[in-house]
Scaffold this active site. Structure first.
Site, short mmCIF file in Angstrom:
data_model
loop_
_atom_site.label_atom_id
_atom_site.label_comp_id
_atom_site.label_asym_id
_atom_site.label_seq_id
_atom_site.Cartn_x
_atom_site.Cartn_y
_atom_site.Cartn_z
N SER A 230 -2.27 -5.79 -0.98
CA SER A 230 -1.26 -6.87 -1.40
C SER A 230 -0.44 -6.77 -2.55
O SER A 230 0.59 -7.44 -2.78
CB SER A 230 -2.06 -8.26 -1.63
OG SER A 230 -3.16 -8.31 -2.64
N THR A 231 -0.77 -5.80 -3.37
CA THR A 231 0.08 -5.37 -4.47
C THR A 231 1.01 -4.25 -3.92
O THR A 231 2.18 -4.40 -4.19
CB THR A 231 -0.69 -4.86 -5.60
OG1 THR A 231 -1.95 -5.86 -5.93
CG2 THR A 231 0.14 -4.82 -7.06
N GLY B 194 -2.46 0.18 -4.82
CA GLY B 194 -3.11 -0.68 -5.64
C GLY B 194 -4.42 -0.12 -6.01
O GLY B 194 -4.69 0.94 -5.65
N GLY C 58 -10.30 0.93 -1.82
CA GLY C 58 -10.70 0.80 -0.45
C GLY C 58 -11.05 -0.51 0.01
O GLY C 58 -11.73 -0.74 0.64
N GLY D 5 -8.99 -2.80 0.82
CA GLY D 5 -8.39 -3.02 2.12
C GLY D 5 -8.79 -2.13 3.25
O GLY D 5 -7.99 -1.85 4.23
N GLU E 298 -5.50 6.80 1.62
CA GLU E 298 -5.22 6.77 0.21
C GLU E 298 -5.41 7.92 -0.44
O GLU E 298 -4.54 8.37 -1.50
CB GLU E 298 -5.59 5.40 -0.61
CG GLU E 298 -5.25 4.41 0.26
CD GLU E 298 -5.81 2.86 -0.47
OE1 GLU E 298 -5.13 1.92 -0.30
OE2 GLU E 298 -6.99 2.96 -0.62
C1 5RP Z 1 -6.84 -0.63 0.21
C2 5RP Z 1 -6.83 -0.54 -1.25
C3 5RP Z 1 -6.31 -1.49 -2.15
O1 5RP Z 1 -5.31 -0.75 -2.91
C4 5RP Z 1 -6.87 -2.25 -2.98
O2 5RP Z 1 -8.01 -2.81 -2.18
C5 5RP Z 1 -6.04 -3.35 -3.79
O3 5RP Z 1 -5.79 -4.16 -2.98
P1 5RP Z 1 -4.92 -5.50 -3.23
O4 5RP Z 1 -3.67 -4.99 -4.07
O5 5RP Z 1 -4.60 -6.31 -2.22
O6 5RP Z 1 -5.69 -6.37 -4.39
O7 5RP Z 1 -7.69 0.42 -1.91
O8 5RP Z 1 -7.90 0.11 0.63
#
Ligand code: 5RP
Length: 223
Positions: free
Chosen positions: A27-28, A82, A95, A97, A103
């Protein structure tokens, strides 16, 4: 203001015409992708991008960002992504997400990894956020028990319709450690278990952490 958006937009100010850019997930990173598309059109940038997940690939493509694969690009100049937690030494847990493996592959093939986050992600000690570990399906039950024997409380990640499966066709096991006093050692221990593909600890990879605040300010920590 949205602190995630503030951090992400600041990171985009480090990009330039002609660069090859890694698109993060979450989301970031979402806000970075939006801003990259906006700047690309406004400044007539010719950029190439590689995505860290199918979700970000679709997002970027829908906004007109040219998406390539590793076969078609050279060095990645900057990746903006993010994190779930970051400490003062820019060690990360990623991770949340589910995209940790792609990544990490994109990040370790980038000249710079800029991490964008709201200020709540900055921690003194990593580990409150359960550490995501990507494991292959074959024998996952045994891999799960080996993770437990490292002293964490493991949980197989679930989606609405059953177990969560990553873009790479693997399960994610979220390992609640509470506190990770020695992230380097935990990283090595986890990755030495056969059946583990990789884990969400990113050590000595991020070059910059941009924290966003609701008042619109940012704090940058560089390594
Ligand atoms: C996805 C990630 C994201 O960068 C991490 O979970 C942060 O997510 P958000 O910006 O939604 O807080 O590692 O695998």
């Amino acid at each position: 203001m949205n602190a995630k958006q503030v951090a992400a937009e600041k990171a985009v100010s480090f990009l330039d015409d002609g660069m090859t850019i890694g698109l993060g997930t979450g989301s970031t990173a979402y806000w970075a992708i939006e801003k990259i598309a906006e700047e690309m059109k406004k400044r007539k940038w010719k950029i190439r991008a590689i995505a860290t997940s199918l979700r970000s690939e679709e997002h970027g493509r829908s906004l007109g960002i040219p998406i390539f694969s590793f076969a078609d690009i050279g060095t990645i100049d900057i990746t903006i992504d993010g994190a779930d937690e970051a400490d003062e030494q820019l060690r990360l847990i990623k991770g949340g997400g589910g995209a940790l493996l792609r990544e990490k592959i994109v990040a370790t093939n980038s000249n710079q990894l800029i991490i964008v986050a709201d200020d709540s992600k900055k921690v003194k000690t990593l580990g409150k956020f359960p550490l995501p570990v990507e494991v292959v399906l074959f024998g996952w039950e045994r891999t799960f028990e080996k993770l437990r024997s490292l002293g964490c409380k493991p949980t197989r990640r679930m989606a609405e319709s059953g177990p969560y499966v990553s873009d790479n066709g693997n399960y994610i096991v979220d390992c609640a450690f509470g506190q990770i006093e020695d992230p380097e050692a935990v990283h090595e221990e986890i990755n030495s278990i056969t059946g583990v593909v990789d884990n969400g600890l990113f050590i000595n990879i991020a070059t910059k952490l941009i924290l966003g605040f609701e008042n619109g300010e940012t704090r940058i920590i560089s390594r």
